[in-house]
Write an enzyme that holds these catalytic residues in place. Structure first.
Site, mmCIF file in Angstrom:
data_model
loop_
_atom_site.group_PDB
_atom_site.id
_atom_site.type_symbol
_atom_site.label_atom_id
_atom_site.label_comp_id
_atom_site.label_asym_id
_atom_site.label_seq_id
_atom_site.Cartn_x
_atom_site.Cartn_y
_atom_site.Cartn_z
ATOM 1 N N ASP A 1 58.853 66.601 31.952
ATOM 2 C CA ASP A 1 57.864 66.192 31.039
ATOM 3 C C ASP A 1 58.528 64.562 30.559
ATOM 4 O O ASP A 1 59.295 64.132 31.137
ATOM 5 C CB ASP A 1 57.553 66.971 29.806
ATOM 6 C CG ASP A 1 58.599 67.086 29.036
ATOM 7 O OD1 ASP A 1 59.760 66.781 29.231
ATOM 8 O OD2 ASP A 1 58.431 67.951 27.989
ATOM 9 N N TYR B 1 54.657 70.957 35.676
ATOM 10 C CA TYR B 1 55.496 71.066 34.330
ATOM 11 C C TYR B 1 55.302 72.216 33.888
ATOM 12 O O TYR B 1 56.192 73.090 33.567
ATOM 13 C CB TYR B 1 55.276 69.928 33.462
ATOM 14 C CG TYR B 1 56.066 70.249 32.060
ATOM 15 C CD1 TYR B 1 57.414 69.934 32.044
ATOM 16 C CD2 TYR B 1 55.192 70.799 31.092
ATOM 17 C CE1 TYR B 1 57.700 70.325 30.690
ATOM 18 C CE2 TYR B 1 56.023 71.404 29.851
ATOM 19 C CZ TYR B 1 57.196 70.909 29.759
ATOM 20 O OH TYR B 1 57.981 71.373 28.841
ATOM 21 N N TRP C 1 57.673 79.897 19.386
ATOM 22 C CA TRP C 1 57.581 80.662 20.890
ATOM 23 C C TRP C 1 59.051 80.918 21.700
ATOM 24 O O TRP C 1 58.799 81.370 22.781
ATOM 25 C CB TRP C 1 56.753 79.563 21.741
ATOM 26 C CG TRP C 1 57.073 78.095 21.641
ATOM 27 C CD1 TRP C 1 57.929 77.343 22.214
ATOM 28 C CD2 TRP C 1 56.490 77.119 20.726
ATOM 29 N NE1 TRP C 1 57.938 76.296 21.913
ATOM 30 C CE2 TRP C 1 57.062 76.178 20.745
ATOM 31 C CE3 TRP C 1 55.725 77.493 19.532
ATOM 32 C CZ2 TRP C 1 56.952 75.066 19.960
ATOM 33 C CZ3 TRP C 1 55.355 76.293 18.709
ATOM 34 C CH2 TRP C 1 56.085 75.040 18.818
ATOM 35 N N ARG C 2 60.027 80.527 20.650
ATOM 36 C CA ARG C 2 61.373 80.768 21.347
ATOM 37 C C ARG C 2 61.814 82.113 21.127
ATOM 38 O O ARG C 2 62.860 82.697 21.576
ATOM 39 C CB ARG C 2 62.285 80.029 21.075
ATOM 40 C CG ARG C 2 62.146 78.470 21.708
ATOM 41 C CD ARG C 2 63.143 77.696 21.763
ATOM 42 N NE ARG C 2 62.937 76.437 22.611
ATOM 43 C CZ ARG C 2 63.449 75.396 22.366
ATOM 44 N NH1 ARG C 2 64.372 75.096 21.567
ATOM 45 N NH2 ARG C 2 63.098 74.273 22.907
ATOM 46 N N GLU D 1 53.011 76.549 25.936
ATOM 47 C CA GLU D 1 53.354 75.409 26.600
ATOM 48 C C GLU D 1 52.260 74.613 26.954
ATOM 49 O O GLU D 1 51.865 73.457 26.984
ATOM 50 C CB GLU D 1 53.928 75.965 27.935
ATOM 51 C CG GLU D 1 55.242 76.334 27.987
ATOM 52 C CD GLU D 1 56.333 75.198 27.617
ATOM 53 O OE1 GLU D 1 55.686 74.098 27.840
ATOM 54 O OE2 GLU D 1 57.434 75.527 27.135
#
Ligand code: SF4
Length: 360
Positions: free
Chosen positions: A141, A123, A27-28, A40
């Site tokens: 978190d 968050y 996901w980066r 997330e």
């Protein structure tokens, strides 16, 4: 050195370290807010290593918010099956529908609007706003809490409101304008791979020069932890109820633990009750059906976050009564070979595998 000065130095050292050592996570490689949102939500209660395959499959199956909004809840739960904490999947699905109906399919940018969507807390809103939209929003978190508590030697309980406020303030202070995404991800990575819970890897830490806990040798004692309490235990029964070559399964009500998932009928055993009596009673109460228990199938131990269960599974013969969804959302007779189409809780997976392996 003031907290502000310490924060500024940590941020510089951490950013340099992250550029060289940041984890290459699926996901980066995207700026797609939808994909970042999905990742997330998955990461809220599941480890990075376990999330990666789910994330890839989920995005193949539901590549954008419109596809997710149109999907049936059951397909979403099926894609989530095995990851646990199914309220995340239900909320994600509900939120996707709201994003389409209220925001024309565009995820809102501001943390306030993001937090108005089901399943997005402070968050997750901060993570989406900073990583997907480049807004100067902090995240806090478990990992970030641990890093900050150690760096700034915060010994009070991070669950207390006043300590939470302090931690959010420090997290915000760490963010240079326009770089929140980078610093937030650097903090997450530091907490995940260097400043780990029990024995942090301080000799390899890029910010050890500024760490107050390390200077006092207190790094393993921080952050403050509540004493673990023993998990309560429950005895549960379930029945594989046969009628010809079909098995009766039922769907849990949509809200609450494991809501919307399918399972084998049964429930909790009362104190002093025999297992088989409990099963006959539960099936009657849940579905209005009479069964006869014919044999023991398997025993499964499973731990949820707040309690443990021992699940005793029996094979049963259907005797009488048309199944009605009295204590559940729905029920149906299915072939063993079709069980794989339905999302089941993890505690039921061994039963499903046994039955599918046996054919039907
Ligand atoms: Fe954590 Fe050790 Fe680095 Fe301090 S020096 S932030 S305790 S890893």
């Amino acid at each position: 050195m003031t907290d502000r000065q310490r924060g500024a130095r940590v941020r510089v050292a951490l950013s340099a370290w992250y550029r060289r050592n940041g984890r290459d996570l699926p996901w980066r490689n995207t700026r797609d807010p939808y994909a970042i949102w999905v990742s997330e939500v998955m990461l809220q209660q599941t480890r990075v290593g376990a999330v990666a395959p789910y994330y890839r499959r989920f995005l193949q199956r539901f590549p954008d918010v419109h596809v997710l909004a149109r999907a049936r809840l059951q397909s979403v739960l099926k894609a989530w099956e095995g990851m646990g904490y199914y309220s995340r999947a239900r909320n994600l699905h509900r939120a996707a529908r709201l994003v389409v109906s209220r925001f024309g399919g565009q995820l809102p940018r501001s943390p306030e609007e993001l937090m108005g969507l089901p399943g997005i807390g402070r968050y997750t809103a901060g993570a989406i706003a900073s990583i997907a939209f480049g807004l100067d929003e902090p995240v806090l978190d478990g990992n970030v809490t641990r890093v900050l508590a150690r760096l700034f030697r915060i010994r009070a309980n991070p669950k207390e409101a006043v300590v939470q406020r302090k931690l959010w303030g420090l997290a915000r202070q760490m963010i240079p304008p326009g770089k929140a995404g980078l610093v937030n991800q650097a903090m997450m990575d530091l907490g995940a791979v260097v400043c780990v819970p029990r024995v942090p890897r301080c000799p390899a830490c890029p910010v050890r020069r500024y760490c107050l806990a390390l200077a006092r040798g207190e790094q393993s004692a921080l952050p403050h932890k509540d004493k673990p309490r023993p998990l309560p235990h429950e005895t549960v029964v379930a029945g594989v109820i046969w009628k010809g070559n079909r098995i009766l399964i039922d769907q849990r009500k949509p809200r609450g633990l494991l809501g919307g998932l399918w399972e084998f009928p049964g429930g909790k055993v009362k104190r002093g009750e025999r297992l088989t009596d409990a099963l006959v009673r539960e099936v009657r109460e849940e579905l209005g059906v009479e069964v006869e228990v014919v044999g023991r199938l398997v025993r499964v131990n499973h731990a949820y976050t707040h309690f443990r269960i021992t699940l005793h599974v029996f094979e049963c013969r259907y005797v009488s009564g048309a199944p009605r969804a009295i204590g559940c959302a729905a029920c149906k007779w299915v072939r063993a070979g079709d069980l794989g189409r339905y999302p089941f809780p993890k505690a039921n997976h061994r039963i499903v595998e046994m039955l599918r392996g046996g054919g039907g």
